[in-house]
Design an enzyme around this catalytic site. Sequence first.
Site, mmCIF file in Angstrom:
data_model
loop_
_atom_site.group_PDB
_atom_site.id
_atom_site.type_symbol
_atom_site.label_atom_id
_atom_site.label_comp_id
_atom_site.label_asym_id
_atom_site.label_seq_id
_atom_site.Cartn_x
_atom_site.Cartn_y
_atom_site.Cartn_z
ATOM 1 N N GLY A 98 0.820 -1.204 0.000
ATOM 2 C CA GLY A 98 0.000 0.000 0.000
ATOM 3 C C GLY A 98 0.852 1.251 0.000
ATOM 4 N N GLY A 134 7.396 6.532 6.662
ATOM 5 C CA GLY A 134 6.494 7.322 5.841
ATOM 6 C C GLY A 134 7.131 8.529 5.177
ATOM 7 C CG ASP A 264 4.974 -3.192 -5.099
ATOM 8 O OD1 ASP A 264 5.586 -4.227 -5.352
ATOM 9 O OD2 ASP A 264 5.483 -2.233 -4.477
ATOM 10 C CG ASN A 265 7.608 -0.519 -7.603
ATOM 11 O OD1 ASN A 265 6.879 0.017 -6.772
ATOM 12 N ND2 ASN A 265 8.815 -0.954 -7.305
ATOM 13 C CG ASP A 274 6.420 3.519 -7.496
ATOM 14 O OD1 ASP A 274 5.923 4.648 -7.349
ATOM 15 O OD2 ASP A 274 5.854 2.491 -7.131
#
Length: 498
Positions: A98, A134, A264-265, A274
Amino acid sequence: MNTLVDGSMAVDAGLRWNNRFAALGPSFHTRLAPHPLPDPYWVGKSRAVAGQLGLSDAWMDSPVALEVFAGNLPLSGSAPLASVYSGHQFGQWAGQLGDGRAILLGEVATGDGAGLEVQLKGSGLTPYSRMGDGRAVLRSSIREFLCSEAMHALGIPTSRALCVVGSDAPVYREEIETAAVVTRVAPSFIRFGHFEHFSARGQLGELKTLADFVIDRFYPACRETAAFDGNPYAALLEAVSGRTAAMVAQWQAVGFCHGVMNTDNMSILGLTLDYGPFQFLDAYDPGHICNHSDPQGRYAYNRQPNIAYWNLFCLGQALLPLIGEPDQAMAALEPFKTVFPRELDARMRAKLGLTDAPREQDRDLIDALLMLMAQDRVDYSIFWRRLSRWMAGEGGEPVQDLFIDRAGLDAWMLRYQERIKTIPRWDGAHQMLKTNPRYILRNHLGEEAIRAAKVRDYSWVERLLTLLERPFEEHPGNEALAGFPPDWASTLSISCSS
């Protein structure tokens, strides 16, 4: 995590918002605001991207804009969220992932009606941060900012970058670095991993909702397909396969190494997404590994096409509950096998100035050249630009000087001259000079910009952005930035933290 702020504090920048991804519902994301970035300052801005969004230069230069893109003030009409997805990382199923350090502000309505999503990367903890903090560091944010815009100027499908905002807030990686937020823009940030997430969890209702959203929003022709017995989900996989193949062909032709092609990229729209441990080739080495976190070379330059197909196979598996027939899913992947070589051949022919119809010997001519370049580790971009200048009428010595095997080059040049003898010289040169860039974002140039920015000197960022926005022009006075990398460039280590 930071909760949503009071809407009364929101800044009106004159933007109109659609926020269609937010409307998909809570299964797809978590609503939350960016975490504030203390004492922000500007590092770089793309006026071109600002113009696409409808943001004026005056507004972009304002203190309010700085606070907005630091994540300190909300934009009126935005709907901040972090999306959930899963994926395969380095070939292994990683489960739920995510947006661990990115907040999607929402979708801005553009004049052409297409819409662009605006995302803050490095904006603090989300429910998907796992063990991360983050945050993004200044180093990686500058690299993504510059490379996004460089790839766009090269004509390669990509997310864009609006700006970079820095802060002296400490961030802990291999060493203590400073924080930054890069604002990136794309029609959508939906990834293969979004589909993998819902398929793996058996959430077939959400999987169908997502696929229908992507089809209706970006691939409406899939609803009208006569192929696959009218199956729109197989048609979606076929369309994504074609777009992905064309994108990777462009990567290979320009010598771009992504470095971390996890599912996920991978963009569902066939966009370069990304920017982490990327690199443009210096010496031509087909097996080059740009990511020091990839010791096995899974994502080496020459493996990128096969990895792209492998990732598409994973997407096909994720869509299989909707497609229904495994044979249809496999058939939908077939375009990759034809589109990729066709697109790569077209790109390489353009690099050689072959403006006429393709001939059977063209592939052998290209392969022989690449073998020579690999054998002598010839600088990839400099060779193509010098060959372009030779085609434009300059002497051949600069090309010859790149090779140790002069006899091998001379033999190849005779074949090449025979091939182009029916092509008007200036037609070929014109094609080559607009295909083979003078300026690329080499690692050492990015490093120069990063080192200067660490002492609050952003002139390198601005200078490189100017060159990379028009990479095919000569830009007198900047010749050194189009030259060979210095010896120290080989010591630069680019990893998944980059």
